[in-house]
Scaffold this active site. Structure first.
Site, PDB file in Angstrom:
ATOM      1  CD  GLU A 300      -2.837   1.269   0.364  1.00  0.00           C
ATOM      2  OE1 GLU A 300      -3.748   0.447   0.372  1.00  0.00           O
ATOM      3  OE2 GLU A 300      -2.754   2.179  -0.491  1.00  0.00           O
ATOM      4  CG  ASP A 304      -0.973   4.671  -1.097  1.00  0.00           C
ATOM      5  OD1 ASP A 304      -1.511   4.027  -2.014  1.00  0.00           O
ATOM      6  OD2 ASP A 304      -1.320   4.588   0.097  1.00  0.00           O
ATOM      7  CB  SER A 518      -5.157   1.503  -2.613  1.00  0.00           C
ATOM      8  OG  SER A 518      -5.557   1.213  -1.340  1.00  0.00           O
ATOM      9  CG  ASP A 563     -20.482  11.136 -17.254  1.00  0.00           C
ATOM     10  OD1 ASP A 563     -20.314  10.475 -16.212  1.00  0.00           O
ATOM     11  OD2 ASP A 563     -21.601  11.477 -17.686  1.00  0.00           O
ATOM     12  CB  ILE A 564     -17.011   6.567 -15.805  1.00  0.00           C
ATOM     13  CG1 ILE A 564     -15.662   7.287 -15.631  1.00  0.00           C
ATOM     14  CG2 ILE A 564     -16.818   5.069 -16.090  1.00  0.00           C
ATOM     15  CD1 ILE A 564     -14.777   7.302 -16.840  1.00  0.00           C
ATOM     16  N   GLY A 582     -23.628  11.534 -16.070  1.00  0.00           N
ATOM     17  CA  GLY A 582     -23.659  12.398 -14.885  1.00  0.00           C
ATOM     18  C   GLY A 582     -23.132  11.651 -13.667  1.00  0.00           C
ATOM     19  CG  ASP A 584     -21.739   6.863 -11.888  1.00  0.00           C
ATOM     20  OD1 ASP A 584     -20.839   6.386 -11.175  1.00  0.00           O
ATOM     21  OD2 ASP A 584     -21.533   7.271 -13.062  1.00  0.00           O
TER      22      ASP A 584
END
Ligand SMILES: *[C@@H]1O[C@H](CO)[C@@H](O)[C@H](O)[C@H]1NC(C)=O
Ligand SMILES: *[C@@H]1O[C@H](CO)[C@@H](O)[C@H](O)[C@H]1NC(C)=O
Ligand SMILES: *[C@@H]1O[C@H](CO)[C@@H](O)[C@H](O)[C@H]1NC(C)=O
Ligand SMILES: *[C@@H]1O[C@H](CO)[C@@H](O)[C@H](O)[C@H]1NC(C)=O
Ligand SMILES: *[C@@H]1O[C@H](CO)[C@@H](O)[C@H](O)[C@H]1NC(C)=O
Length: 605
Positions: A300, A304, A518, A563-564, A582, A584
């Site tokens: 992690e 990051d 993550s 937008d996905i 839009g 979600d």
């Protein structure tokens, strides 16, 4: 004893303001049996625990008003963040609360020199033996064992304070907080480690595909995400931050997750050669360690730091390592950490004069395991950072609409409140309205990744900056969808999204492929940091608390975010929510278009 009672009565008669030290104990907080934890033996009376006492922040509404004014791009005060002293003045408790709590502590032999106070004096910490804590709060501390991983913590399911003290204390921990820290690192996962990595080689055909941001993306990015893939996808190719304009970026680490410097160099050599030999500043919070042994590298922490710092080089970078890792072993004599890492980190960072303007966190927990009082206070702490001009990103979770556990078979979708009803389980802190929650996408063209955490808080109401976007989504849901499973009036998650799978990083000397929201949170934070750099270079203020800006831009500038519209996030035995046109509850308003955002945020929207 009798004379003491008499004295107390006289004192109470003489002064109404001073509380009687003997007012009866009244229950402050009580929880049902915490799911997933088994009560073991009574905690040893002489084990030391550090009590954290929250005093009411007398003027938090005022702080919130300031926060929204300085974060609203259409307000005249936009960008005029508050100073450390201004924030502290707004969250300082009433002097009477300090006085009353002091009296209560003194009545148990605890005086000022044993107390540690936050700069605003809204938190008091004191180390006491379990036996005394039990007497002070009429509590029964036990050792509790986690039934999944065997972690042990010391907690009580109920505590009381004298009736007269009630209004002067918001909460005391560690008492009823039964979160499972280990659960937080389920927001990362390995994907088929070496198989994917081999696909990054000079032999990858040099074909490009269009990105939603309008440019070209190398076709290999469909299998393996690198720093240059992110720059191509999000239209940030060719932008180099100055590194000298005061801009900084930070990553938080918990659970003894170590960011390894040797791995970072391998990553730089692989993906950001110009950054070779550069490193980050390490800051230890409450004794957080920094084991640079290559075997101790954390997946992690490496993910990051490598992506956040690789994308923003040469921006000065900080890694905060906060102590607090199970198992909690009650030990005699030395205070053991209390496994409440956010507040430890907040205490530390709020006491600093200079704070990185963008900070990303990829740890989270099932919202229902965090007591409401504690969630509110930690969330208020994030608001204080926002008021000071800090942008905070959090990964939205890896369990779809479930509790963040990526394995649907072991997701807990039953309420922990004694009612045991089936309910979606969003994560905290992403459910705090004062942070930016980042969901995940995959592939090119981008689709929602199925594990992307999303849904609606059962604790925090929907903030007004989301009203239009979220109502639009709710209105499109077929009537009766998931009735009773989620709270349609809750703060909705996530706000935005970014790629979240197939990331190529280095871990213990090896290239591996890794995914999870993550990966999305530091990636989105890096884009924000680049925007901050563009602003600071023009002597403009950093973006600070992002959400009012994000929703305003998404509404008025359709190209600011990609937008996905494909994908869904299963969990709790349901297919979850759908990505739609839009906002979600799986990808928020979408993924960033840096080029468009940069124009907008540097030229006055
Ligand atoms: C990327 O991979 C996905 C899933 O395999 C596929 O549907 C998509 O067409 C691929 N995109 C490109 C540009 O090849
Ligand atoms: C990094 O350090 C090595 C060894 O000191 C040196 O040979 C190399 O040129 C440096 N690379 C960069 C990019 O500064
Ligand atoms: C650092 O990590 C290594 C590998 O996990 C371990 O063997 C070593 O004891 C650790 N060092 C310290 C000081 O904790
Ligand atoms: C809650 O309800 C579920 C489904 O009916 C059941 O499997 C589970 O054992 C219950 N848990 C508790 C703690 O009652
Ligand atoms: C998701 O989309 C599918 C296919 O259009 C539809 O059947 C389903 O009802 C939608 N689910 C939700 C929660 O909107």
């Amino acid at each position: 004893m009798r004379s003491f009672v008499w004295f107390a009565l006289v004192a109470a008669t003489l002064s109404n303001a001073a509380p009687s030290k003997l007012s009866a104990l009244k229950v402050k907080e009580e929880i049902a049996h915490p799911r997933g934890w088994v009560k073991s033996h009574p905690a040893p009376a002489d084990a030391i625990i550090e009590l954290r006492i929250a005093l009411p922040q007398s003027n938090f509404e005022e702080l919130e008003r300031h926060l929204y004014e300085v974060s609203d791009p259409f307000h005249t005060r936009y960008g005029q963040h508050l100073s450390k002293a201004e924030v502290e003045a707004l969250v300082a408790p009433h002097p009477e609360s300090i006085h009353v709590v002091n009296e209560w502590l003194a009545s148990h032999g605890l005086y000022e020199h044993e107390l540690t106070r936050s700069p605003a004096k809204d938190w008091v910490r004191v180390s006491v033996p379990v036996g005394l804590a039990e007497k002070m709060m009429d509590a029964e501390y036990h050792v509790w064992v986690n039934d999944k991983d065997g972690d042990t913590i010391i907690r009580t399911t109920k505590y009381s304070v004298p009736e007269d003290v009630h209004d002067h204390i918001e909460l005391i921990q560690p008492t009823t907080l039964f979160s499972n820290l280990r659960g937080m690192d389920t927001t990362f996962r390995f994907t088929d480690a070496d198989a994917n990595v081999q696909q990054v080689s000079p032999n990858v055909p040099p074909i490009s595909v269009p990105s939603a941001s309008g440019g070209k993306v190398d076709a290999s990015c469909n299998q393996t995400i690198t720093v240059s893939c992110i720059r191509e996808l999000y239209n940030a190719v060719g932008f180099t931050p100055s590194g000298k304009d005061g801009n900084q970026i930070g990553i938080t680490g918990y659970l003894e997750q170590f960011a390894n410097i040797a791995d970072l160099q391998l990553f730089f050599a692989d993906q950001v050669p110009a950054a070779l030999n550069s490193t980050f500043k390490f800051i230890s919070v409450k004794g957080g360690l920094n084991n640079q042994s290559i075997e101790a590298a954390g997946a992690e922490a490496n993910l990051d730091t490598q992506f956040a710092f690789g994308l923003t080089h040469p921006t000065p970078a900080t890694f905060f390592s906060t102590a607090g890792r199970p198992p909690f072993i009650p030990s005699v004599g030395s205070p053991t950490n209390t496994n409440e890492p956010y507040t430890d980190w907040l205490d530390f960072v709020l006491s600093q004069r200079t704070i990185p303007q963008t900070i990303s966190t990829s740890y989270a927990d099932s919202e229902q395991t965090v007591p409401v009082s504690f969630a509110r206070r930690a969330c208020n702490g994030f608001a204080q950072l926002g008021a000071r001009g800090v942008s905070l990103t959090f990964s939205s979770g890896d369990g779809g609409v479930g509790d963040g556990d990526p394995d649907p078979a072991t997701q807990e979708c039953f309420s922990n409140d004694g009612r045991n009803i089936t309910r979606f389980d969003p994560l905290f802190p992403p459910s705090c309205p004062f942070v930016t929650s980042v969901g995940g996408t995959i592939h090119i063209p981008e689709t929602a990744v199925d594990f992307s955490g999303g849904g609606f808080s059962n604790v925090f109401p929907r903030p007004s900056y989301q009203d239009v976007a979220v109502k639009g989504f709710l209105n499109k849901l077929p009537k009766g969808t998931y009735a009773g499973l989620f709270n349609p009036d809750g703060r909705a998650i996530p706000d935005v999204a970014a790629q979240a799978d197939l990331f190529r990083i280095f871990l213990s000397g090896r290239a591996v492929s890794i995914g999870g929201t993550s990966a999305a949170a530091p990636t989105f934070a890096a884009i924000i940091s680049l925007l901050n750099d563009a602003r600071l270079s023009k002597k403009q203020k950093p973006l600070g608390f992002l959400n009012p800006l994000i929703y305003a831009l998404a509404r008025e500038h359709p190209k600011a975010f990609n937008d996905i519209t494909v994908g869904n996030n299963p969990g709790c035995g349901t297919p979850g929510f759908n990505a739609t046109k839009g906002w979600d509850a799986i990808t928020g308003v979408g993924t960033p278009n840096f080029g468009v955002l940069k124009e907008l945020v540097t030229s006055g929207f």
